[in-house]
Every structure is written in C-alpha cells, then in structure tokens.
Design a protein around this motif. Sequence first.
Motif, PDB file in Angstrom:
ATOM      1  N   SER A  19      52.940  63.051 -33.761  1.00 27.48           N
ATOM      2  CA  SER A  19      51.941  63.879 -34.439  1.00 27.48           C
ATOM      3  C   SER A  19      51.773  63.441 -35.895  1.00 27.48           C
ATOM      4  O   SER A  19      52.683  62.846 -36.484  1.00 27.48           O
ATOM      5  N   PRO A  20      50.601  63.711 -36.497  1.00 29.88           N
ATOM      6  CA  PRO A  20      50.384  63.316 -37.890  1.00 29.88           C
ATOM      7  C   PRO A  20      51.383  63.980 -38.831  1.00 29.88           C
ATOM      8  O   PRO A  20      51.678  65.169 -38.702  1.00 29.88           O
ATOM      9  N   VAL A  90      47.734  71.253 -37.106  1.00 34.43           N
ATOM     10  CA  VAL A  90      47.604  69.860 -36.674  1.00 34.43           C
ATOM     11  C   VAL A  90      46.257  69.663 -35.978  1.00 34.43           C
ATOM     12  O   VAL A  90      45.570  68.658 -36.184  1.00 34.43           O
ATOM     13  N   TRP A  91      45.867  70.633 -35.152  1.00 30.87           N
ATOM     14  CA  TRP A  91      44.574  70.573 -34.444  1.00 30.87           C
ATOM     15  C   TRP A  91      43.420  70.405 -35.431  1.00 30.87           C
ATOM     16  O   TRP A  91      42.482  69.656 -35.196  1.00 30.87           O
ATOM     17  N   SER A  93      43.632  69.294 -38.623  1.00 27.80           N
ATOM     18  CA  SER A  93      43.843  68.321 -39.698  1.00 27.80           C
ATOM     19  C   SER A  93      42.924  67.118 -39.550  1.00 27.80           C
ATOM     20  O   SER A  93      42.483  66.787 -38.445  1.00 27.80           O
ATOM     21  N   PRO A  95      41.693  63.205 -39.271  1.00 28.22           N
ATOM     22  CA  PRO A  95      42.297  62.072 -38.578  1.00 28.22           C
ATOM     23  C   PRO A  95      43.209  61.271 -39.496  1.00 28.22           C
ATOM     24  O   PRO A  95      42.882  61.039 -40.657  1.00 28.22           O
ATOM     25  N   LEU A  96      44.358  60.857 -38.950  1.00 25.02           N
ATOM     26  CA  LEU A  96      45.327  60.114 -39.750  1.00 25.02           C
ATOM     27  C   LEU A  96      44.730  58.827 -40.305  1.00 25.02           C
ATOM     28  O   LEU A  96      44.999  58.429 -41.433  1.00 25.02           O
ATOM     29  N   LYS A 183      40.631  62.507 -34.278  1.00 28.87           N
ATOM     30  CA  LYS A 183      40.481  63.946 -34.127  1.00 28.87           C
ATOM     31  C   LYS A 183      40.962  64.408 -32.757  1.00 28.87           C
ATOM     32  O   LYS A 183      41.666  65.423 -32.641  1.00 28.87           O
ATOM     33  N   ASN A 186      44.747  64.310 -32.797  1.00 26.40           N
ATOM     34  CA  ASN A 186      45.301  65.478 -33.490  1.00 26.40           C
ATOM     35  C   ASN A 186      45.263  66.717 -32.604  1.00 26.40           C
ATOM     36  O   ASN A 186      46.202  67.520 -32.577  1.00 26.40           O
ATOM     37  N   ARG A 187      44.174  66.878 -31.873  1.00 26.76           N
ATOM     38  CA  ARG A 187      44.049  68.048 -31.013  1.00 26.76           C
ATOM     39  C   ARG A 187      45.052  68.005 -29.865  1.00 26.76           C
ATOM     40  O   ARG A 187      45.588  69.044 -29.469  1.00 26.76           O
ATOM     41  N   CYS A 189      48.050  66.545 -29.993  1.00 27.19           N
ATOM     42  CA  CYS A 189      49.353  66.862 -30.582  1.00 27.19           C
ATOM     43  C   CYS A 189      49.441  68.348 -30.932  1.00 27.19           C
ATOM     44  O   CYS A 189      50.469  68.994 -30.697  1.00 27.19           O
TER      45      CYS A 189
END
Length: 204
Positions: A19-20, A90-91, A93, A95-96, A183, A186-187, A189
């Motif tokens: 996860s990020p 996290v959902w 946040s 994109p890394l 994105k 993130n969702r 994770c």
Amino acid sequence: MDFHTWLIYLVAALGLSLSPGPNGLLALTHGALHGQRLTRFTIAGGALGFVVLIALSMFGIGALLQASLGWLAVLKWVGGAYLVWLGIQVWRSPPLGDTLAASAGGPVRAGVLFRQGFLSAVTNPKGILFFAAFLPQFIDPARALWPQFVVMAGTFALVEVATECFIAGAAHRIRPWLQRVGKTFNRACGGVFMAIGLALPLRG
C-alpha cells in the motif's frame, strides 16, 4: 501463533507493504535516483524502524494484557475501526506515481540512506498507531509474547524488504504503470484494509 493465523497475518502484511506509504515512496524514489544497490541501505533502515515500532506496540499491548484480558477485546474493536478509517484514507489518496520526486540528487553515502529509511519508518505518526491497531488481531494472550514478537516482526520485516527491493529494482518501469493505474491500486489496497478492519475483530 498457529499456521492458519500466520497465513492471514502474512497476507495482511503483504497488503500493508504494497500500500502507498512513506517507505514505499522512499524506496521508489531512491531506486530511481540512486539505483537498487544503494537503495538496499534505505530498505534495511526502514525494516529496522518497523521492527522498533512493532516492539513498542506489542510490548505496550502486552502490559495492558497483564492488567486485564478484557483490553484485548477493546483493542481489537478500536483497532478494527482504525483500520477501516485508514482504508478509507488510502482509498482516497492520490496515486503514488504522481508524488514521485522528479529531480535527482547528488552522490549519497550508504549511511545517509540507511538513516533516511529508519527515520521515515519510526517518525511516521501513523506507524505506531497502525501496529497498535493491527497486531492485537493476531496476538494470542495464552502464549508467550516474545516468540510471537519474533514471528510477527520477522515476517513483516522480510515481507517489507522483499516488496521494497522489488519496487526499487523496478522503479523506472513501474512509475508509468502507477501513474496509469495508481488510483485503482490505491482503492484495492484501501479495500484490503477495510476488509481486515471489519472482519478480524469478529474472529475468536
């Protein structure tokens, strides 16, 4: 810790490592800027930092359990609620890949990278809160705490090192991928965290 519980912990640890987060971003950035060999020092520092956080969390929890086993149930439900909240964060946040540092730095020493990885882990205020929420789901109060600490800390450190080595080694290749599907990633994770937070307090 029985084998079935350890497998669930392993999957959860893998989800956390993927996860990020600050250390994943640091491994990605250092991998792109300094190469995989030097980034191993960053990763080793981060792994040590996580072991320190796990120790603080587990033995703080152990002190509460000595006072009353009822605290374990409280910690599980409070921790579950926190994991759901963290999953939502996290959902939502960015994109890394969008946050990867774009500029290269000058030459660096291994000790500097190690220190950066360690400090990134231990100074993240969410770190100890996460482990205080995460670890009670797997602690068996009927068993000695030290062997459980060795298994949990060792498993998490190995998973974190393997994941960050992959990220660092693939930094140039996965950055475009993260920018395309970041994105959705993130969702996925975040969904894992929310599922853990909802399901684990109901176990046993």
